[in-house]
Design a protein around this motif. Structure first.
Motif, PDB file in Angstrom:
ATOM      1  N   ILE A 295     -14.271  -5.885   0.071  1.00  0.00           N
ATOM      2  CA  ILE A 295     -12.745  -6.458   0.586  1.00  0.00           C
ATOM      3  C   ILE A 295     -12.184  -7.433  -0.829  1.00  0.00           C
ATOM      4  O   ILE A 295     -11.288  -6.774  -0.942  1.00  0.00           O
ATOM      5  N   SER A 296     -13.543  -7.305  -2.204  1.00  0.00           N
ATOM      6  CA  SER A 296     -12.678  -8.326  -2.681  1.00  0.00           C
ATOM      7  C   SER A 296     -12.863  -7.275  -4.263  1.00  0.00           C
ATOM      8  O   SER A 296     -11.939  -6.904  -5.531  1.00  0.00           O
ATOM      9  N   TYR A 306      -3.146  -4.429  -4.184  1.00  0.00           N
ATOM     10  CA  TYR A 306      -3.653  -5.340  -3.418  1.00  0.00           C
ATOM     11  C   TYR A 306      -4.624  -5.958  -4.767  1.00  0.00           C
ATOM     12  O   TYR A 306      -5.971  -5.797  -4.310  1.00  0.00           O
ATOM     13  N   SER A 311      -2.151 -10.312  -1.162  1.00  0.00           N
ATOM     14  CA  SER A 311      -1.244  -9.578  -0.994  1.00  0.00           C
ATOM     15  C   SER A 311      -2.553  -8.927   0.573  1.00  0.00           C
ATOM     16  O   SER A 311      -2.378  -7.967   1.329  1.00  0.00           O
ATOM     17  N   ILE A 312      -3.339  -9.194   0.210  1.00  0.00           N
ATOM     18  CA  ILE A 312      -4.358  -8.291   1.917  1.00  0.00           C
ATOM     19  C   ILE A 312      -4.312  -9.223   2.320  1.00  0.00           C
ATOM     20  O   ILE A 312      -4.266  -8.619   3.523  1.00  0.00           O
ATOM     21  N   THR A 315      -0.811  -8.714   4.488  1.00  0.00           N
ATOM     22  CA  THR A 315      -1.248  -7.545   4.986  1.00  0.00           C
ATOM     23  C   THR A 315      -1.740  -7.303   6.242  1.00  0.00           C
ATOM     24  O   THR A 315      -1.731  -6.410   7.411  1.00  0.00           O
ATOM     25  N   MET A 375      -6.598  -1.604   7.658  1.00  0.00           N
ATOM     26  CA  MET A 375      -6.902  -1.464   6.217  1.00  0.00           C
ATOM     27  C   MET A 375      -7.889  -0.950   5.716  1.00  0.00           C
ATOM     28  O   MET A 375      -9.074  -0.901   6.564  1.00  0.00           O
ATOM     29  N   PHE A 377     -10.683   0.578   2.663  1.00  0.00           N
ATOM     30  CA  PHE A 377     -11.405   0.662   1.099  1.00  0.00           C
ATOM     31  C   PHE A 377     -12.012   1.673   1.329  1.00  0.00           C
ATOM     32  O   PHE A 377     -12.812   1.795   1.382  1.00  0.00           O
ATOM     33  N   VAL A 413      -6.326   1.390   0.569  1.00  0.00           N
ATOM     34  CA  VAL A 413      -7.032  -0.002  -1.472  1.00  0.00           C
ATOM     35  C   VAL A 413      -7.957   2.311  -1.655  1.00  0.00           C
ATOM     36  O   VAL A 413      -9.571   1.586  -1.355  1.00  0.00           O
TER      37      VAL A 413
END
Ligand code: GTP
Length: 510
Positions: A295-296, A306, A311-312, A315, A375, A377, A413
């Protein structure tokens, strides 16, 4: 500009998961357990960021119509080091958002470790001397909170000043703090009780513009395991999550066990990580660590989109009540050693498979599940194929129920794989905000009701032995139950076409 994240890990589960998480971050940034950095591997085909072409802001507003974001694939400039980093020459990551860096080029996690029982923290400090031992808070009694939220909460209340001092000291080391992250379990005594008190303090003391998220582990429903009062601890904690966090990443131990079985991770994790008391947790903890680190990824290895937690979360979380996030992990990650030949499209399909989600979805009901946000990634060592991504987005849009008021955008992402990661294959995780979370909360309430109707074990939450005190505690529980029920109702209501129509507002405006 993305800001720093301070991580607070509380209780056995919080510290064991935290240990796996920091191992993963250290690996991705090329740090040895004592915090010494390796040289940046310049021979890797790593893409440097072209800052001159960087979008001015990030977040949903900048997405393509399809929802795909573009990756930083220019022949851009190499970013010079911040003045604090004086020995590792040029690098293209942002470890300083998660680590402080000393003049001697030692990296220290921006982490505070709290437990009422010393063993896990001692092992952590021993195995990973990169941690600052002054950031560890261990109870002098050393006997744990006996799986009772009230013991943990009371302890947190009595020692709140010491904990706030630790937090303040870390806050002072930040240039632009943007994020607190609590890692804990909701069902024990320390992670749930001390964790609840900490969430309240974070909300009261550092409110302005700081995001607070939690990585919250929910207990197994397996009747043979764990402790009978877990539903009490869970709803007391859930109330604080509802009221004091901006977003909660939910990990259900049953779902993690299922994923482990599917991926045959139990064999891989049979060898303990050296920290998790029960080796069976080490596979689950690696899954959580891998998801939370991913996530980071766009924050630590920035691209165009992002690049901040704000911003994450903007959303993912449409309203303050609807903030319980489910994740899934693609089975073809470094965690499983087989089947690596997948492309972006396959990855989308895998990520949407309910079996790989961190919260169990009732399969009979999955058509009833609505997604408020979604979302993906995709983390890759090379350029991603945009055609395959677009195909994946269209397929997922076709298969997914969205409430009519929500955007049908599938966020993508395009993350950059850390050059220190040896298994250089496409990896993926999915973040979603979906209505299946109701099933987990309703199950907890049903278990809670079974205990509460007989006032079973209520006395263990009382401060004194009297009928009035039992009634007071029953009242506190009833209030927590109501708060959880409100969120359940909100998730049910949000499926409706009229969800955004606010009756009260209409009345006032007429
Ligand atoms: P006390 O033991 O009462 O002081 O509280 P604590 O917060 O230290 O308890 P703990 O973190 O052990 O919480 C108990 C819950 O967490 C149970 O549901 C366990 O199954 C779960 N749990 C404990 N350790 C781990 C772990 O390392 N990983 C995962 N995924 N779950 C864990």
């Amino acid at each position: 500009m993305p800001g720093e994240t301070i991580t607070i890990q509380a209780g056995q589960c919080g510290n064991q998961v935290g240990f796996s998480y920091w191992q993963q971050l250290a690996q991705e940034h090329g740090l040895s357990p004592d915090g010494t950095p390796s040289a940046w591997p310049h021979d890797t085909k790593y893409e440097f960021i072209d800052y001159s072409r960087r979008a001015p802001t990030d977040g949903p507003a900048n997405q393509e119509a399809s929802g795909s974001s573009s990756s930083g694939n220019g022949n851009g400039a190499i970013r010079p080091l911040s003045s604090r980093r004086n020995q590792t020459s040029y690098r293209d990551d942002n470890p300083e958002l998660f680590f402080t860096i000393s003049d001697a080029d030692r990296y220290t996690p921006r982490a505070i470790l709290i437990d009422l029982e010393p063993s896990v923290i001692s092992k952590t400090l021993h195995c990973m001397p990169m941690f600052n031992p002054r950031n560890a808070h261990v109870s002098e009694q050393g006997s744990g909170a006996a799986n009772n939220w009230s013991n943990g909460y009371r302890y947190g209340q009595e020692h709140i000043e010491e904990m706030v001092n630790l937090i303040d000291r870390e806050v002072d080391k930040c240039d632009n703090l943007s994020h607190f992250q609590l890692i804990h379990s909701v069902a024990g005594g320390t992670g749930s009780g001390v964790g609840s008190r900490i969430l309240e303090v974070l909300q009261d003391r550092y409110t302005s513009k700081k995001i607070t998220t939690t990585v919250s582990v929910f207990p197994s429903n397996d009747k043979t395991s764990d402790v009978v009062v877990q539903p009490y601890n869970s709803i007391l904690t859930l109330k604080r999550l509802i009221e004091n966090s901006d977003g909660t990443f939910v990990f259900h131990n049953d779902a993690l066990n299922n994923i482990e079985n599917l991926l045959h991770l139990n064999h891989a994790s049979a060898q303990s990580d050296g920290i998790s008391g029960r080796t069976s947790f080490s596979g689950a903890n690696k899954l959580i660590a891998s998801v939370v680190a991913s996530i980071s990824n766009p924050i630590r290895f920035p691209g165009y989109m992002y690049t901040s937690i704000e911003s994450i979360m903007a959303t993912m979380v449409p309203t303050p009540e609807l903030k319980f996030l489910t994740t899934s992990i693609a089975p073809f990650s470094t965690l499983a050693t087989h089947h690596k030949y997948v492309n972006e499209y396959d990855m989308f399909l895998e990520l949407s498979d309910d079996r790989y989600k961190s919260v169990i979805l009732n399969n009979n009901n999955s058509t009833e599940t609505y997604y408020l946000s979604l979302m993906n990634f995709l983390i890759s060592p090379k350029h991603l194929d945009r055609r395959e991504i677009r195909k994946g987005i269209l397929k997922i849009q076709e298969r997914t129920n969205f409430p009519s008021w929500a955007s049908r955008t599938i966020g993508v992402v395009q993350g950059k794989q850390a050059p220190f990661v040896t298994d250089r294959v496409l990896q993926g995780i999915q973040l979603s905000n979906n209505t299946a979370i109701v099933e987990l909360f309703e199950k907890i309430l049903r278990q809670f009701d079974m205990l509460a109707k007989r006032k079973a074990y209520l006395n263990t939450y009382c401060e004194e032995n009297s009928v009035e005190e039992v009634d007071r505690v029953a009242g506190v529980f009833a209030e927590c139950r109501e708060t959880v029920q409100t969120v359940i109702e909100e998730y049910k209501a949000c499926k409706s076409i009229n969800y955004l129509e606010d009756d009260d507002l209409d009345v006032n405006m007429n």
